[in-house]
Design a protein around this motif. Structure first.
Motif, PDB file in Angstrom:
ATOM      1  N   ASP A  99       0.826  -1.212   0.000  1.00 34.21           N
ATOM      2  CA  ASP A  99       0.000   0.000   0.000  1.00 34.21           C
ATOM      3  C   ASP A  99       0.858   1.258   0.000  1.00 34.21           C
ATOM      4  N   THR A 100       1.902   1.250   0.835  1.00 31.09           N
ATOM      5  CA  THR A 100       2.785   2.413   0.909  1.00 31.09           C
ATOM      6  C   THR A 100       3.418   2.685  -0.457  1.00 31.09           C
ATOM      7  N   ALA A 101       3.860   1.623  -1.116  1.00 36.74           N
ATOM      8  CA  ALA A 101       4.503   1.781  -2.426  1.00 36.74           C
ATOM      9  C   ALA A 101       3.502   2.316  -3.452  1.00 36.74           C
ATOM     10  N   ALA A 102       2.296   1.752  -3.455  1.00 39.55           N
ATOM     11  CA  ALA A 102       1.288   2.192  -4.425  1.00 39.55           C
ATOM     12  C   ALA A 102       0.925   3.660  -4.190  1.00 39.55           C
ATOM     13  N   ARG A 103       0.840   4.046  -2.900  1.00 43.83           N
ATOM     14  CA  ARG A 103       0.520   5.447  -2.594  1.00 43.83           C
ATOM     15  C   ARG A 103       1.644   6.371  -3.044  1.00 43.83           C
ATOM     16  N   ALA A 104       2.895   5.978  -2.788  1.00 41.53           N
ATOM     17  CA  ALA A 104       4.039   6.806  -3.181  1.00 41.53           C
ATOM     18  C   ALA A 104       4.063   6.973  -4.705  1.00 41.53           C
ATOM     19  N   ALA A 105       3.770   5.887  -5.434  1.00 42.13           N
ATOM     20  CA  ALA A 105       3.761   5.957  -6.897  1.00 42.13           C
ATOM     21  C   ALA A 105       2.642   6.890  -7.376  1.00 42.13           C
ATOM     22  N   GLN A 130       7.081  21.200  -6.772  1.00 41.08           N
ATOM     23  CA  GLN A 130       6.519  19.887  -7.121  1.00 41.08           C
ATOM     24  C   GLN A 130       7.615  18.892  -7.486  1.00 41.08           C
ATOM     25  N   TYR A 131       8.697  19.401  -8.039  1.00 40.45           N
ATOM     26  CA  TYR A 131       9.843  18.532  -8.337  1.00 40.45           C
ATOM     27  C   TYR A 131      10.387  17.928  -7.045  1.00 40.45           C
ATOM     28  N   ARG A 132      10.550  18.782  -6.019  1.00 38.65           N
ATOM     29  CA  ARG A 132      11.077  18.271  -4.734  1.00 38.65           C
ATOM     30  C   ARG A 132      10.166  17.209  -4.142  1.00 38.65           C
ATOM     31  N   GLU A 133       8.858  17.463  -4.222  1.00 34.77           N
ATOM     32  CA  GLU A 133       7.893  16.487  -3.700  1.00 34.77           C
ATOM     33  C   GLU A 133       7.958  15.181  -4.493  1.00 34.77           C
ATOM     34  N   ALA A 134       8.108  15.323  -5.794  1.00 36.52           N
ATOM     35  CA  ALA A 134       8.164  14.128  -6.649  1.00 36.52           C
ATOM     36  C   ALA A 134       9.369  13.266  -6.272  1.00 36.52           C
ATOM     37  N   VAL A 135      10.511  13.904  -6.050  1.00 43.51           N
ATOM     38  CA  VAL A 135      11.728  13.169  -5.692  1.00 43.51           C
ATOM     39  C   VAL A 135      11.534  12.437  -4.369  1.00 43.51           C
ATOM     40  N   LYS A 136      10.904  13.104  -3.415  1.00 40.16           N
ATOM     41  CA  LYS A 136      10.653  12.465  -2.107  1.00 40.16           C
ATOM     42  C   LYS A 136       9.817  11.203  -2.261  1.00 40.16           C
ATOM     43  N   ASP A 137       8.731  11.311  -3.017  1.00 38.50           N
ATOM     44  CA  ASP A 137       7.859  10.150  -3.188  1.00 38.50           C
ATOM     45  C   ASP A 137       8.559   9.049  -3.988  1.00 38.50           C
ATOM     46  N   PHE A 138       9.358   9.460  -4.955  1.00 34.80           N
ATOM     47  CA  PHE A 138      10.118   8.498  -5.746  1.00 34.80           C
ATOM     48  C   PHE A 138      11.060   7.700  -4.834  1.00 34.80           C
ATOM     49  N   ASP A 139      11.741   8.407  -3.941  1.00 29.25           N
ATOM     50  CA  ASP A 139      12.689   7.723  -3.051  1.00 29.25           C
ATOM     51  C   ASP A 139      11.978   6.852  -2.016  1.00 29.25           C
ATOM     52  N   THR A 140      10.816   7.311  -1.544  1.00 29.47           N
ATOM     53  CA  THR A 140      10.019   6.474  -0.640  1.00 29.47           C
ATOM     54  C   THR A 140       9.716   5.149  -1.328  1.00 29.47           C
ATOM     55  N   PHE A 141       9.312   5.250  -2.577  1.00 30.92           N
ATOM     56  CA  PHE A 141       8.996   4.048  -3.355  1.00 30.92           C
ATOM     57  C   PHE A 141      10.217   3.139  -3.469  1.00 30.92           C
ATOM     58  N   LEU A 142      11.336   3.709  -3.904  1.00 27.08           N
ATOM     59  CA  LEU A 142      12.529   2.886  -4.156  1.00 27.08           C
ATOM     60  C   LEU A 142      13.057   2.248  -2.877  1.00 27.08           C
ATOM     61  N   ASN A 143      12.893   2.927  -1.748  1.00 28.52           N
ATOM     62  CA  ASN A 143      13.372   2.368  -0.486  1.00 28.52           C
ATOM     63  C   ASN A 143      12.595   1.128  -0.046  1.00 28.52           C
ATOM     64  N   LEU A 144      11.409   0.915  -0.628  1.00 26.12           N
ATOM     65  CA  LEU A 144      10.618  -0.259  -0.264  1.00 26.12           C
ATOM     66  C   LEU A 144      11.004  -1.482  -1.081  1.00 26.12           C
ATOM     67  N   VAL A 145      11.747  -1.254  -2.162  1.00 26.92           N
ATOM     68  CA  VAL A 145      12.156  -2.376  -3.020  1.00 26.92           C
ATOM     69  C   VAL A 145      13.344  -3.079  -2.359  1.00 26.92           C
ATOM     70  N   PRO A 146      13.324  -4.438  -2.302  1.00 23.46           N
ATOM     71  CA  PRO A 146      14.430  -5.135  -1.615  1.00 23.46           C
ATOM     72  C   PRO A 146      15.777  -4.763  -2.238  1.00 23.46           C
ATOM     73  N   ALA A 147      16.767  -4.576  -1.385  1.00 25.26           N
ATOM     74  CA  ALA A 147      18.072  -4.090  -1.831  1.00 25.26           C
ATOM     75  C   ALA A 147      18.699  -5.027  -2.867  1.00 25.26           C
ATOM     76  N   GLU A 148      18.424  -6.332  -2.766  1.00 21.37           N
ATOM     77  CA  GLU A 148      19.041  -7.297  -3.688  1.00 21.37           C
ATOM     78  C   GLU A 148      18.568  -7.050  -5.123  1.00 21.37           C
ATOM     79  N   ALA A 149      17.394  -6.390  -5.261  1.00 19.35           N
ATOM     80  CA  ALA A 149      16.863  -6.183  -6.615  1.00 19.35           C
ATOM     81  C   ALA A 149      17.404  -4.895  -7.227  1.00 19.35           C
ATOM     82  N   SER A 150      18.054  -4.068  -6.422  1.00 18.51           N
ATOM     83  CA  SER A 150      18.472  -2.775  -6.966  1.00 18.51           C
ATOM     84  C   SER A 150      19.966  -2.699  -7.180  1.00 18.51           C
TER      85      SER A 150
END
Ligand code: ZN
Length: 150
Positions: A99-105, A130-150
């Motif tokens: 849910d957190t990832a879907a909301r961030a996206a 809006q650019y700053r906000e977009a980057v924040k949400d983008f990073d929230t999303f990426l931080n939820l992805v398992p590190a082994e996949a990135s």
């Protein structure tokens, strides 16, 4: 035979203990984790997303130059392709993170839409905010992805 009868209750008690320990309702199940297959699958979808995140750093320069046409092309082009990959990733994260990832996206795309509108209006302060906000949400999303996949 006599000896067996005397240890039987002990065995039964042991079996009961083991059953309670393994299947008892009070025992928390181990939380779900990522299988190597899942990580590999996520990795495939993550590649374009991670590339887009890196390219986001080109935006401040374009905004600074007030190159609005390029800003809008950029949002509709490289960034516009992300929705599918990000929704696939969201749906394949651990249940607790989906849910957190879907909301961030969703938020990320809202901010990108607003940058697009700001570019249309040549509104630099709004676009930068809006650019700053977009980057924040983008990073929230990426931080939820398992590190082994990135
Ligand atoms: Zn946001």
């Amino acid at each position: 035979m006599k000896r067996l009868r005397s240890i039987l209750p002990l065995i039964l008690a042991l079996v009961a203990t083991v059953l309670v320990a393994c299947g008892g309702p009070n025992v928390a199940k181990a939380p779900p984790t990522y299988t190597p297959e899942k990580v590999a699958q996520l990795e495939r979808y993550l590649t374009p997303v991670a590339t887009a995140r890196e390219r986001m750093s080109e935006l401040p320069d374009l905004l600074e130059k007030e190159d609005w046409v390029f800003v809008r092309n950029f949002i509709h082009g490289p960034l516009g392709q992300l929705r599918g990959s990000m929704s696939f990733i969201s749906r394949n994260l651990l249940p607790k993170d989906q849910d957190t990832a879907a909301r961030a996206a969703d938020e990320l795309f809202e901010h990108l839409d607003r940058i697009d509108l700001a570019a249309k209006d040549k509104n630099y302060p709004l676009a930068v905010q809006q650019y700053r906000e977009a980057v924040k949400d983008f990073d929230t999303f990426l931080n939820l992805v398992p590190a082994e996949a990135s």
